[in-house]
Design a protein around this motif. Structure first.
Motif, PDB file in Angstrom:
ATOM      1  N   VAL A  40       0.808  -1.219   0.000  1.00 32.46           N
ATOM      2  CA  VAL A  40       0.000   0.000   0.000  1.00 32.46           C
ATOM      3  C   VAL A  40       0.843   1.272   0.000  1.00 32.46           C
ATOM      4  N   GLY A  41       2.127   1.158   0.326  1.00 30.11           N
ATOM      5  CA  GLY A  41       3.006   2.326   0.308  1.00 30.11           C
ATOM      6  C   GLY A  41       3.094   3.014   1.662  1.00 30.11           C
ATOM      7  N   VAL A  42       4.096   3.866   1.802  1.00 27.96           N
ATOM      8  CA  VAL A  42       4.383   4.480   3.110  1.00 27.96           C
ATOM      9  C   VAL A  42       3.263   5.414   3.562  1.00 27.96           C
ATOM     10  N   ASP A  43       2.660   6.171   2.638  1.00 34.71           N
ATOM     11  CA  ASP A  43       1.606   7.116   3.039  1.00 34.71           C
ATOM     12  C   ASP A  43       0.405   6.390   3.623  1.00 34.71           C
ATOM     13  N   LYS A  44      -0.086   5.392   2.898  1.00 32.09           N
ATOM     14  CA  LYS A  44      -1.251   4.631   3.369  1.00 32.09           C
ATOM     15  C   LYS A  44      -0.911   3.840   4.642  1.00 32.09           C
ATOM     16  N   THR A  45       0.316   3.400   4.747  1.00 36.29           N
ATOM     17  CA  THR A  45       0.721   2.678   5.967  1.00 36.29           C
ATOM     18  C   THR A  45       0.618   3.595   7.169  1.00 36.29           C
ATOM     19  N   ARG A  46       1.103   4.840   7.018  1.00 37.35           N
ATOM     20  CA  ARG A  46       1.058   5.798   8.129  1.00 37.35           C
ATOM     21  C   ARG A  46      -0.356   6.262   8.431  1.00 37.35           C
ATOM     22  N   THR A  47      -1.125   6.569   7.386  1.00 31.77           N
ATOM     23  CA  THR A  47      -2.425   7.225   7.596  1.00 31.77           C
ATOM     24  C   THR A  47      -3.579   6.247   7.786  1.00 31.77           C
ATOM     25  N   VAL A  48      -3.429   5.013   7.314  1.00 32.31           N
ATOM     26  CA  VAL A  48      -4.543   4.055   7.400  1.00 32.31           C
ATOM     27  C   VAL A  48      -4.178   2.808   8.224  1.00 32.31           C
TER      28      VAL A  48
END
Length: 586
Positions: A40-48
């Motif tokens: 899912v990538g770093v952004d989605k990992t952090r935010t979701v």
């Protein structure tokens, strides 16, 4: 979460799997977290993903343990050190769980994550977490705080360090014994990173208080800290601040505390010896050797040898003879066999003490323990015999020890006999052929017909070593006649042992093989017991490479041809295996 976003499909699938009643399925899902995060990538990992995990942490301990371990390896998956603070919330929740292994793994991961914070984020995010855990309402939270204070301290600013010292003081004085236990465990960690002035002013008083704690489970954890503090402090401070607490622990009313001192004694010696008089440690050793608890005496008895070896070389011999051996001698009559068994290692001090001291002090102890009713005591003494031999020489050996060895060689406990058998080749080398033939030869041959298979097997390998030492002539005059008798014994087990002996003797000398061993094997080819016959086939297969072609054709091949036609399947098989090797030999 927007379920129409295809990029979030892996997280949606994870959510569904974590709702499943099957624990193993949920566990497997958690173990795939890194794969999902990468997808899912770093952004989605952090935010979701991370917020989801933080909000929904409630599962079986096994699943939570796997989650705590995974999160410690997530730094690169959330975007690197600049974003690593997003991992703190779920790990903080895990660090408050009731199950100890989950909390410990969460603390371990928090330490990893803390090392990847920059200083600014450490103070902004990690320090508040340590403070919350250390002052939490539940003891589970505070135990986790104990393991993180020193992590924060080693990188904290001068402004935060006093606050961290205050937090740790509160943990050491916590009303809950479980918290004080973990605080005592982490004393050493904090001592290694704290400034010397605060070690003396802040930590040492806490150390002293914990050494007097009302719970022995806390006091025994302080013992290990004694050594760590001693390596940092100067000799005068060690004498004034550390030794009183160590002496107190060595005489504690709880045997578990004294036992801890006994088990850690060598580590304490290495840390303390350069900072405190040797006789202070000897006094503690005496106290523990005379302890009224068996486990304490057994533990310290196993450390006597190493303690002596670590003594300063200049005074080593004097201290051992004058101050240690008298106390050891008193324990030879101990009621507990483990204490006496552990004392056997003291014999390994003979190279240090020299011939005269060994004969005067160690040899009487040795002979006394060889007569002990407990076979384990005798066994351990025997296993330490070699170093005594190196020092006292063959003359003293034959006069003082040989009668005891002969008696033990006939001991009713087979493990004692086994230990003697393994020692015989070394003894033979020291005694010489003539002396060995006179004193021990008949004994060795008797072992070949022992009722315990392990003894018979060990005796065969001992024979090979003896043949290598004494030569082919000795084998033909001493061993072969015994094998001929065994080959005709009514007990088929002894006939089998005869073959086993031949198997290990084959490589000793080719002349012996052709002239003396082969006829014995051939004579057993018509044995009425199938087990003997298939061992004949196996032995012949081993003998073949050591024989001339003419002898093979005249004496071995006809026997194998007959065995190939045997009624027993196993005999046929092993004979066929041997026959198959013949063409390759030419």
């Amino acid at each position: 979460m927007d379920t129409t976003d295809d990029s979030l499909y892996p997280i949606a699938a994870l959510i569904e799997e974590l709702k499943n009643e099957d624990v193993q399925l949920r566990l497997n899902s958690i173990k795939k977290l890194s794969t999902i995060a990468a997808a899912v990538g770093v952004d989605k990992t952090r935010t979701v993903l991370i917020p989801f995990l933080t909000e929904t942490i409630y599962d079986e301990d096994e699943v939570l343990l796997a989650l705590a371990e995974q999160l410690g390896q997530f730094t690169s998956l959330v975007g690197g050190p600049d974003y690593v603070s997003c991992l703190l919330p779920p790990l903080e929740s895990l660090a408050t769980m009731e199950e100890t292994v989950v909390r410990d793994k969460a603390v371990e991961s928090l330490r990893i994550v803390a090392s990847q914070h920059n200083i600014a984020d450490l103070e902004k995010h990690f320090f508040p977490l340590v403070q919350r855990l250390s002052t939490g309402d539940w003891f589970t939270s505070r135990t986790s705080g104990c393991g993180l204070v020193w992590v924060a301290y080693q990188r904290a600013s001068s402004t935060l360090k006093p606050k961290l010292r205050f937090l740790f003081k509160g943990l050491c004085q916590d009303e809950t014994p479980m918290v004080r236990r973990v605080a005592a465990t982490n004393l050493t960690n904090l001592a290694e990173v704290i400034e010397l002035e605060y070690l003396k002013s802040d930590l040492v008083p806490l150390f002293i208080d914990l050494a007097r704690d009302e719970h022995d489970s806390v006091r025994l954890l302080v013992v290990e800290a004694c050594g760590s503090f001693a390596t940092i402090l100067n000799p005068e401070d060690v004498k004034q601040l550390i030794m009183p607490s160590l002496n107190q622990c060595a005489e504690d009313v709880s045997w578990r505390v004294r036992y801890t001192v006994a088990t850690k004694f060598i580590e304490l010696q290495k840390a303390l010896e350069a900072k405190t008089p040797t006789m202070d440690l000897v006094a503690i050793l005496h106290s523990l050797l005379k302890d009224n608890e068996v486990d304490v005496r057994a533990a310290i008895a196993s450390n006597v040898k190493d303690f002596c070896l670590n003594l300063d070389k200049q005074n080593q011999e004097t201290i051992i003879v004058t101050n240690i051996l008298p106390c050891v001698k008193d324990l030879l009559a101990d009621s507990n066999q483990q204490v006496k068994t552990n004392l056997a290692s003291v014999l390994r001090l003979s190279p240090i003490l020299g011939r005269d001291n060994t004969i005067q002090h160690l040899l009487p102890m040795f002979l006394e323990q060889l007569k002990d009713d407990c076979p384990e005591v005798r066994l351990n003494i025997i296993s330490n015999l070699d170093c005594v031999n190196e020092v006292i020489g063959i003359e003293q050996l034959s006069q003082s020890l040989l009668p005891a060895i002969i008696e033990l060689a006939q001991d009713s406990k087979w493990r004692v006999r086994f230990a003697i058998i393994e020692y015989i080749p070394l003894l033979a080398g020291q005694l010489g052929k003539e002396f060995f033939n006179e004193k021990l030869n008949s004994l060795c041959l008797t072992w070949l017909t022992d009722h315990v298979f392990a003894i018979r097997e060990a005796a065969t390998f001992t024979l090979k070593k003896l043949v290598n030492q004494f030569g082919a002539d000795w084998a033909e005059s001493i061993i072969i006649p015994k094998l001929l008798l065994m080959a005709k014994d009514q007990n088929y087990l002894y006939r089998m042992t005869c073959l086993f002996c031949i198997n290990v003797l084959i490589e000793a000398n080719s002349d012996i093989t052709t002239r003396s061993l082969l006829p014995v094997v051939v004579s057993l080819a018509k044995d009425k017991v199938a087990n003997v016959r298939f061992n004949v086939a196996k032995t012949l297969q081993k003998i073949l490479p050591h024989l001339d072609k003419g002898i093979r054709q005249a004496q071995v091949e006809p026997v194998l041809v007959e065995l190939v036609q045997d009624v027993d399947v196993d005999v046929k098989y092993f004979a066929s295996e041997a026959m198959a090797d013949i063409p390759a030999l030419g």
